[in-house]
Write an enzyme that holds these catalytic residues in place. Sequence first.
Site, mmCIF file in Angstrom:
data_model
loop_
_atom_site.group_PDB
_atom_site.id
_atom_site.type_symbol
_atom_site.label_atom_id
_atom_site.label_comp_id
_atom_site.label_asym_id
_atom_site.label_seq_id
_atom_site.Cartn_x
_atom_site.Cartn_y
_atom_site.Cartn_z
ATOM 1 N N GLU A 174 46.825 32.631 47.220
ATOM 2 C CA GLU A 174 47.497 31.552 47.929
ATOM 3 C C GLU A 174 47.288 30.187 47.286
ATOM 4 O O GLU A 174 47.949 29.205 47.649
ATOM 5 C CB GLU A 174 47.022 31.520 49.387
ATOM 6 N N GLU A 224 32.678 50.866 45.341
ATOM 7 C CA GLU A 224 31.733 49.791 45.623
ATOM 8 C C GLU A 224 30.303 50.147 45.228
ATOM 9 O O GLU A 224 29.428 49.288 45.200
ATOM 10 C CB GLU A 224 31.767 49.409 47.097
#
Length: 274
Positions: free
Chosen positions: A81, A112
């Site tokens: 953004e 992960e």
Amino acid sequence: MSFIKTTEQDSNYNHLEKMTISELLQNINNEDKTVPYAVEKALPQIEALVQQIVDKLKIGGRLFYMGAGTSGRLGIVDASECPPTFGVSHELVVGIIAGGDSAIREAVEFAEDSKVQGWQDLLDYAISPKDVVVGIAASGTTPYVISALEKCNENGIITGCIVCNKNSPLSQTAQFPIEVVVGPEFVTGSSRMKAGTAQKLTLNMITTSTMIQLGHIKGNKMVDMQLSNNKLVDRGAKMIMNEIQVSKEVALELLNTHKSVRNAIKNYTDGGKQ
């Protein structure tokens, strides 16, 4: 100091399946109300990290977010953004998620848990001491993130983190940790809820305050935003109209010519268009 993973502790509520929709919504909302206060307690930590980021970006560095699952996705959202909001390069703020881009939509099993892939992912971007790397992990125990920050520390790269547990391994690894302790989730262990909200609020603060410090806001307006749709073109025209007191027709003409609100205003006030 002892490490207690409060994000995994039992919910303050039980028998959720017996609650009405109204009760569920009210109780979730009651829990959500506590998040901004938890963020408030971490403001000094957030300020310390933002100062480091501003200093590095001013000399040509970049900001990297790293995380797995929800944490990784939130970092990517915040990074993605920045270009449309502040008119900066897509390379200035980069979000990296364990398991690669496919993990944005679907979980990649055990990604992960890798202790080598995080650093390799950073090397793919030619990471350097001019950059800042922020690990995001509600638990503060994600190996992918911790190991990457350890390598950053070894290579003279500033590290920060956003975690939702106190004294976690990740916060002890990061040079500039941010600990937003939100307590047990409404659904036990579902850290996409309060912890995710806390991370999102913190990420908003980090990039917004950084971009303001770097000069990408004038007054309170997004003068460097990308004019990528009609809504934003209309918003840009209104900014110009208010700033230099011209008609919408003139404002749109200026936007079309100069391709940004900032440039349109500057060229007009400098005498480039009367």
